[in-house]
Structure formats: structure tokens, C-alpha cells
Design an enzyme around this catalytic site. Structure first.
Site, PDB file in Angstrom:
ATOM      1  N   LYS A 106     -12.044  -0.308   5.013  1.00 51.93           N
ATOM      2  CA  LYS A 106     -12.438  -0.840   3.705  1.00 51.93           C
ATOM      3  C   LYS A 106     -13.586  -1.850   3.859  1.00 51.93           C
ATOM      4  O   LYS A 106     -14.678  -1.477   4.208  1.00 51.93           O
ATOM      5  CB  LYS A 106     -11.209  -1.453   3.018  1.00 51.93           C
ATOM      6  CG  LYS A 106      -9.968  -0.562   3.053  1.00 51.93           C
ATOM      7  CD  LYS A 106     -10.123   0.718   2.257  1.00 51.93           C
ATOM      8  CE  LYS A 106      -9.018   1.734   2.518  1.00 51.93           C
ATOM      9  NZ  LYS A 106      -7.659   1.253   2.298  1.00 51.93           N
ATOM     10  N   TYR A 125       0.846  -1.199   0.000  1.00 53.16           N
ATOM     11  CA  TYR A 125       0.000   0.000   0.000  1.00 53.16           C
ATOM     12  C   TYR A 125       0.887   1.257   0.000  1.00 53.16           C
ATOM     13  O   TYR A 125       1.927   1.283   0.681  1.00 53.16           O
ATOM     14  CB  TYR A 125      -0.889  -0.045   1.244  1.00 53.16           C
ATOM     15  CG  TYR A 125      -1.811   1.127   1.386  1.00 53.16           C
ATOM     16  CD1 TYR A 125      -2.933   1.246   0.577  1.00 53.16           C
ATOM     17  CD2 TYR A 125      -1.559   2.119   2.332  1.00 53.16           C
ATOM     18  CE1 TYR A 125      -3.786   2.330   0.704  1.00 53.16           C
ATOM     19  CE2 TYR A 125      -2.408   3.199   2.473  1.00 53.16           C
ATOM     20  CZ  TYR A 125      -3.514   3.309   1.647  1.00 53.16           C
ATOM     21  OH  TYR A 125      -4.351   4.380   1.785  1.00 53.16           O
ATOM     22  N   ASP A 177      -0.757  -7.893   5.497  1.00 51.40           N
ATOM     23  CA  ASP A 177      -1.895  -6.977   5.344  1.00 51.40           C
ATOM     24  C   ASP A 177      -2.974  -7.733   4.576  1.00 51.40           C
ATOM     25  O   ASP A 177      -2.813  -8.066   3.408  1.00 51.40           O
ATOM     26  CB  ASP A 177      -1.436  -5.713   4.596  1.00 51.40           C
ATOM     27  CG  ASP A 177      -2.549  -4.675   4.429  1.00 51.40           C
ATOM     28  OD1 ASP A 177      -3.735  -5.058   4.433  1.00 51.40           O
ATOM     29  OD2 ASP A 177      -2.221  -3.484   4.279  1.00 51.40           O
TER      30      ASP A 177
HETATM   31  C1  LIG Z   1      -6.461   1.630   2.802  1.00 49.84           C
HETATM   32  C2  LIG Z   1      -5.409   0.653   3.050  1.00 49.84           C
HETATM   33  C3  LIG Z   1      -4.494   0.831   4.105  1.00 49.84           C
HETATM   34  C4  LIG Z   1      -4.536   2.061   4.997  1.00 49.84           C
HETATM   35  O1  LIG Z   1      -5.715   2.143   5.730  1.00 49.84           O
HETATM   36  P1  LIG Z   1      -6.361   3.521   6.293  1.00 49.84           P
HETATM   37  O2  LIG Z   1      -7.522   3.046   7.078  1.00 49.84           O
HETATM   38  O3  LIG Z   1      -6.723   4.357   5.088  1.00 49.84           O
HETATM   39  O4  LIG Z   1      -5.300   4.183   7.109  1.00 49.84           O
HETATM   40  C5  LIG Z   1      -3.546  -0.142   4.305  1.00 49.84           C
HETATM   41  N1  LIG Z   1      -3.466  -1.233   3.530  1.00 49.84           N
HETATM   42  C6  LIG Z   1      -4.310  -1.422   2.493  1.00 49.84           C
HETATM   43  C7  LIG Z   1      -4.161  -2.652   1.662  1.00 49.84           C
HETATM   44  C8  LIG Z   1      -5.305  -0.502   2.215  1.00 49.84           C
HETATM   45  O5  LIG Z   1      -6.134  -0.698   1.187  1.00 49.84           O
END
Ligand SMILES: *Cc1c(COP(=O)(O)O)cnc(C)c1O
Length: 403
Positions: free
Chosen positions: A215, A118, A190
Site C-alpha cells: 500500500k 482487514y 497493523d
Molecule cells: C492490504 C492490507 C493487508 C494485506 O496486504 P497484502 O499485501 O494485500 O497481502 C493487510 N492489512 C491491511 C490493513 C491492508 O490494507
């Protein structure tokens, strides 16, 4: 009488989305939904009890930067879904990731990761790590041999993400986690794109699983949060760093996330189905150069995805014929999609990497990462897929005449 689930009970994911963290709670006045406890602090008439709670010898809450009853239900729900020993939460996904790094790493430590993490994560690696004396080596995401060669040289943390943003590359989590453990590294994954419905990294050998709860877990583009699940010994250290540094999850956001997760299994299974049908449709359209979706047999690591995922997810990307001009003409024609940066919501959300995942890169940097300027990331919602396909089709047909 409801039979309460025990710690080891193996309720299925759909049941855990609804009941996880909620069966053993005795909510205020018999409320059946989780109360939003906005109270910053918790009072005690008995000083001995207060002391016992403060020292962690007895269950309870002292101050909401440390722990909070609403936030605790969200953490327990996620712990159950990720099949982890422990879980702790954060104000955002980036807070979850950065707190994990700064809780576990010290000056002189080395991290091995991939080039496709990311955008914010690669910023931490390249902009902030040098100031703290932490070394990082980024390998090509799908060059598993190269990742192993770097791990073998010694690293404190192997940090992975799969599928990746925006070209949906797949990392072989089981293979790399097994390898890294031979060399004593901590393995963090992640799991934001997959969600625990489609992929459970702990079962594949990871020590820590991280989510941007903003998300799919929220699912409605209306709450931000982050969570880390995994080995208790590691999560305790990360919790301690967060309780001092203060990137705590707000109780209102925690409630929104709990509410969102109750339908996670329904939303994600619909999004998996919709994305698969849309990927096949796009692959057959003459104005589409290439489709990136791990569910397609044409995907380079489709076999690895099949092995480690139980669904291929709601995100796909595709490359239009006609360069960035085609993107400029195509996107505003879509009726059933927000042109915006978020993903994982009930509504379809779309945009080019130049304004979303890789906004901070130059066109040359994006090219070096294998991200074409004519790429579009498409986060599939829960709409009727026939309407989404018809929408894409009219916009693509327009391109045929306009380009
Ligand atoms: C959006 C996202 C993040 C960061 O998350 P936030 O809630 O915007 O801080 C980290 N990893 C992935 C894969 C993401 O899509």
C-alpha cells in the site's frame, strides 16, 4: 566525507525514509543506489567462513529464501522508521500477518482482536484458526472496555488495527497495549493505513508492528510485500518461521519498495492534507450522508486519533444518499480515480466495500459490521486537491439530478 549515522542516531523520519538502512552499506563498485541482487545463493571459497555465516556467527548470506542483501536494506529501512529492535519481511502483507500468527501461536492459545480487521485477517481467524485449535474472540472495535474484559480473561496475543478499513475506526493503542502487558499478552498492530509517518505503534507500547508494504510503502501500486517490526525475541521467531515456510520477499520487489519509501514522507504529508480538505468538502455536500475520517472533529474518536497520530492519513470513506444505486451512478463519473481494490498509491483509488475490502461478505454481514451499502472508500492520491474536489463535485452534482 559522509558522516555515517550510528544505531542510536535520532535522524528524523524524512531523513530515515531516504537514508535508513543505506548509510553503512558498502554497495558493489560504489553504486549509490541499492543493487538488486537476484542471485539465489552466495558462494564461499573458505569453508570455515561459509560455516560461520551458515551458523549465524558471521554476517553474510547463504540462500535468498533466508536472507538477501537487497531485501535486508528494505528491512533495515523499516526497522529504523518504526523505531524497532528488529524487522523481517514477506512476499505480501497477508504473509506477514499469517506468519506472525503461526510463528507465535500454538493449539490451545487464545487471541483477542476486533471485528474490523482487514478482510483476509478475519478469514484467518474464522476459517483457519479452528483447524489449528487456536481460539479467537472478536470485540467491537471501539468498545475499549469490552476488549479489556476479554484480555483480562487471558490471551496470548492482542491483535489490533488502526485506523480500520473501511470506516476508519480508531483503536486506543496506548491504553490497550498497557492493559494487555499487565496480563502478559503480546500486542501486535497493523499499521498499514497510518504508515510510520503518521503513527508509530512501538512508541505507543506495541510489541510488533505489521504492514502490507503493498500500500503506502510502495506507493505506486506496482510491488507487493509485507514487513513485521518489533521486539527482537519475537521477530527472530517470526523470521525463523518464514525462512522455513518460504513466504520471502523477492529482491526486485524489495528494490521497488526501497525506492517507494524514499518519498513516503512527501507522499503521506500531501495525502494527509488532500484527505483533510476532501473530507471537509464532502461533509458539506448535500448528497453525502456521512463522512468517515479521523481528522474531522465529528469523528467519534477524533481525540484518540489526535493523541496517537501525527497525521490522519490518506484514506477516507463516505456514504452517499441513495443507496447502492447512487454508488453505481457516482463512481463511473469520476475522472481522477481508479475504480480498483488497492489503496495508498500516488493515484486516487476508490471503490465500494462490496467489491474491495469486504468483497467476501454478504450484504447482511456488511450491515452487521456497520458498513452501509452506499459507502465509498476513497484513497487520496497526491494529485492537486482542487482537481480532486472539482471531480467529486461534478459527480455528486450529477447524482442530485439522477437519483
Ligand atoms: C492490504 C492490507 C493487508 C494485506 O496486504 P497484502 O499485501 O494485500 O497481502 C493487510 N492489512 C491491511 C490493513 C491492508 O490494507
Amino acid at each position: 566525507m559522509v558522516k555515517h549515522m550510528s544505531e542510536n542516531d535520532d535522524a528524523r523520519l524524512g531523513t530515515l525514509c531516504v537514508w535508513g538502512g543505506e548509510t553503512e552499506k558498502n554497495f558493489w563498485l560504489g553504486a549509490v543506489e541499492v543493487p538488486v541482487v537476484n542471485s539465489v545463493t552466495f558462494g564461499y571459497k573458505d569453508v570455515d567462513k561459509w560455516l560461520a555465516v551458515a551458523k549465524g556467527l558471521q554476517a553474510g548470506h547463504i540462500y535468498s529464501r533466508n536472507t538477501n542483501p537487497t531485501v535486508a536494506v528494505f528491512e533495515e529501512k523499516m526497522r529504523r522508521l518504526e523505531k524497532a529492535e528488529a524487522a523481517t519481511s514477506f512476499s505480501t502483507g497477508m504473509a506477514a500477518i499469517s506468519n506472525t500468527f503461526f510463528a507465535l501461536l500454538s493449539a490451545g492459545d487464545r487471541v483477542v482482536s476486533i471485528t474490523d480487521t482487514y478482510g483476509g485477517v478475519s478469514k484467518i481467524f474464522l476459517e483457519f484458526f479452528p483447524r489449528f485449535g487456536i481460539k479467537v474472540t472478536l470485540c467491537k472495535t471501539e468498545d475499549y472496555d469490552a476488549i479489556e474484559r476479554e484480555v483480562e480473561k487471558g490471551c496470548k496475543l492482542l491483535y489490533l488495527e488502526s485506523p480500520t478499513n473501511p470506516t476508519l475506526k480508531i483503536v486506543d493503542i496506548r491504553r490497550l497495549a498497557n492493559f494487555a502487558h499487565k496480563f502478559g499478552s503480546i500486542v501486535a498492530v497493523d499499521n498499514t493505513f497510518a504508515t510510520p509517518i503518521n503513527q508509530r505503534p512501538i512508541e505507543l507500547g506495541a510489541d510488533l508492528v505489521i504492514h502490507s508494504a503493498t500500500k503506502f510503502l510502495s506507493g505506486h501500486s506496482d510491488a507487493m510485500g509485507g514487513v513485521v517490526c518489533g521486539k527482537k525475541e519475537l521477530v527472530d521467531k517470526i523470521f525463523h518461521f518464514r525462512e522455513i515456510n518460504g513466504a520471502s520477499l523477492n529482491p526486485v520487489a524489495a528494490y521497488m519498495l526501497i525506492r517507494g519509501i524514499k518519498t513516503l514522507h512527501l507522499r503521506v504529508s500531501r495525502q494527509n492534507d488532500n484527505a483533510m480538505q476532501i473530507a471537509k468538502f464532502l461533509e458539506s455536500h448535500p448528497m453525502v450522508e456521512k463522512v468517515f475520517y479521523p481528522g474531522l472533529p465529528s469523528h467519534k474518536y477524533h481525540e484518540v486519533a489526535r493523541r496517537q497520530m501525527s497525521g490522519f492519513g490518506g484514506i477516507l470513506s463516505f456514504q452517499l444518499k441513495g443507496g447502492f444505486e447512487a454508488v453505481r451512478l457516482f463512481l463511473p463519473r469520476l475522472r481522477y480515480a481508479h475504480l480498483a481494490a488497492n489503496l495508498g498509491s500516488v493515484e486516487t483509488i476508490t471503490g465500494p466495500p462490496a467489491t474491495t475490502s469486504h468483497v467476501e461478505c454478504s450484504p447482511e454481514e456488511r450491515e452487521a459490521l456497520g458498513i452501509p451499502e452506499s459507502l465509498i472508500r476513497y484513497s487520496v492520491g497526491i494529485e492537486d486537491v482542487k482537481d480532486l474536489i472539482a471531480d467529486l463535485e461534478q459527480a455528486l452534482d450529477y447524482l442530485k439530478t439522477a437519483i
